[in-house]
Design a protein around this motif. Sequence first.
Motif, mmCIF file in Angstrom:
data_model
loop_
_atom_site.group_PDB
_atom_site.id
_atom_site.type_symbol
_atom_site.label_atom_id
_atom_site.label_comp_id
_atom_site.label_asym_id
_atom_site.label_seq_id
_atom_site.Cartn_x
_atom_site.Cartn_y
_atom_site.Cartn_z
ATOM 1 N N UNK A 271 98.300 84.955 -66.781
ATOM 2 C CA UNK A 271 98.386 84.758 -65.447
ATOM 3 C C UNK A 271 97.021 86.297 -64.941
ATOM 4 N N UNK A 272 97.558 87.200 -65.154
ATOM 5 C CA UNK A 272 96.714 88.413 -64.919
ATOM 6 C C UNK A 272 95.329 88.139 -65.358
ATOM 7 N N UNK A 273 95.500 87.404 -66.791
ATOM 8 C CA UNK A 273 93.810 87.386 -67.745
ATOM 9 C C UNK A 273 93.454 86.467 -66.827
ATOM 10 N N UNK A 274 93.942 85.376 -66.359
ATOM 11 C CA UNK A 274 93.021 84.200 -65.327
ATOM 12 C C UNK A 274 92.897 84.866 -64.271
ATOM 13 N N UNK A 275 93.327 85.329 -63.202
ATOM 14 C CA UNK A 275 93.564 86.795 -61.801
ATOM 15 C C UNK A 275 91.884 87.148 -62.192
ATOM 16 N N UNK A 276 91.827 87.957 -63.396
ATOM 17 C CA UNK A 276 90.802 89.177 -63.430
ATOM 18 C C UNK A 276 89.157 88.028 -63.999
ATOM 19 N N UNK A 277 89.362 86.629 -64.679
ATOM 20 C CA UNK A 277 88.353 86.446 -64.794
ATOM 21 C C UNK A 277 87.815 85.143 -63.306
ATOM 22 N N UNK A 278 89.217 84.766 -62.546
ATOM 23 C CA UNK A 278 88.134 84.447 -61.269
ATOM 24 C C UNK A 278 87.442 85.748 -60.396
ATOM 25 N N UNK A 279 87.723 86.733 -60.750
ATOM 26 C CA UNK A 279 87.343 87.919 -60.394
ATOM 27 C C UNK A 279 86.444 88.457 -60.542
ATOM 28 N N UNK A 280 86.005 88.454 -61.892
ATOM 29 C CA UNK A 280 84.586 88.370 -62.777
ATOM 30 C C UNK A 280 83.937 87.291 -61.867
ATOM 31 N N UNK A 281 83.611 86.271 -61.789
ATOM 32 C CA UNK A 281 82.978 85.304 -61.434
ATOM 33 C C UNK A 281 82.897 84.884 -59.834
ATOM 34 N N UNK A 282 83.670 86.265 -59.560
ATOM 35 C CA UNK A 282 83.546 86.454 -57.848
ATOM 36 C C UNK A 282 84.179 85.750 -56.910
ATOM 37 N N UNK A 283 85.192 84.597 -57.901
ATOM 38 C CA UNK A 283 85.795 83.095 -56.760
ATOM 39 C C UNK A 283 87.370 84.190 -56.437
ATOM 40 N N UNK A 284 87.845 84.626 -56.469
ATOM 41 C CA UNK A 284 88.484 86.148 -55.934
ATOM 42 C C UNK A 284 87.903 87.075 -55.469
ATOM 43 N N UNK A 285 88.857 88.145 -54.820
ATOM 44 C CA UNK A 285 88.994 89.456 -54.687
ATOM 45 C C UNK A 285 90.585 89.744 -54.213
ATOM 46 N N UNK A 286 91.091 90.601 -54.903
ATOM 47 C CA UNK A 286 92.357 91.192 -54.429
ATOM 48 C C UNK A 286 92.051 92.554 -53.990
ATOM 49 N N UNK A 287 92.574 92.222 -52.740
ATOM 50 C CA UNK A 287 92.772 93.665 -51.777
ATOM 51 C C UNK A 287 94.275 94.298 -52.311
ATOM 52 N N UNK A 288 93.716 95.904 -51.324
ATOM 53 C CA UNK A 288 94.891 96.554 -51.820
ATOM 54 C C UNK A 288 96.393 96.453 -51.512
ATOM 55 N N UNK A 289 96.071 95.961 -49.589
ATOM 56 C CA UNK A 289 97.410 95.538 -49.518
ATOM 57 C C UNK A 289 97.427 94.247 -50.333
ATOM 58 N N UNK A 290 97.650 93.646 -51.602
ATOM 59 C CA UNK A 290 98.133 92.576 -52.010
ATOM 60 C C UNK A 290 97.620 90.944 -51.588
#
Length: 233
Positions: free
Chosen positions: A204-223
């Motif tokens: 799941x961590x890898x999937x979230x990172x891939x979505x970030x790299x594709x600019x589909x999501x951005x994780x904020x400091x507040x979670x």
Amino acid sequence: MVMEGDCSDLPFAEDYSTWSDSFLKSFLEEPGCSSYGWGPLQVYPAQTEILRQDTPSDAVYFMKSGAVKLTWVDPHGREVIAGLRHRNWLTGAPAVLLEKPYSFTITTLTRCELRCISAKNFLALTRTNTEFAMHVMKLLSREIFDRGKKLVMLGCVSAADRLKYLLSTFVAVHARTSRKGVKLHLPLKHKELAQMLAVTPEHLSRLMKELEQKRCIRREKDGSIVLNPSCFE
């Protein structure tokens, strides 16, 4: 054999609220609902246990707002998340209709507004009020439909697309829109989210990172997670 990707046209999150809202506004709002046996609206904070697995089914709860998780514990104490429920759901209805103990433990994930009715009054409503009985049938049919779709997705949709689908199901209930995009606070822990996707927490961590790299999501400091709507269309 069906392979991953063959079901890429499977629809993302669907909106079932239209027919439900119109019914509930006329049936489950004050002052009329009390005449059917519904109790007053109660507020429950997050992480409150509403129903417990294997206890007698003596009540049904209408969810006016919020989200809950259904969990099941096996004889060895291992816990599995069986599903999530959101607003306009009748929690505990299947067990009451079958006159069996509750199959799952129901715990609030967010602040919830719930209205309770006894099993006796609930069953009386299904027998005497055709409109209410039809609404219950629609809800239970939706549950069967959603479970079937989930099984299909596990077999032929990639884990990345399952993650996008799950994120999209939270948008209508838990997200707020800003100039930066759709901001979402997930009510599930990382391990729970992985379990619902049938992947390991590491994957799941890898999937979230891939979505970030594709600019589909951005994780904020507040979670929280900011979603790019174009990736979820």
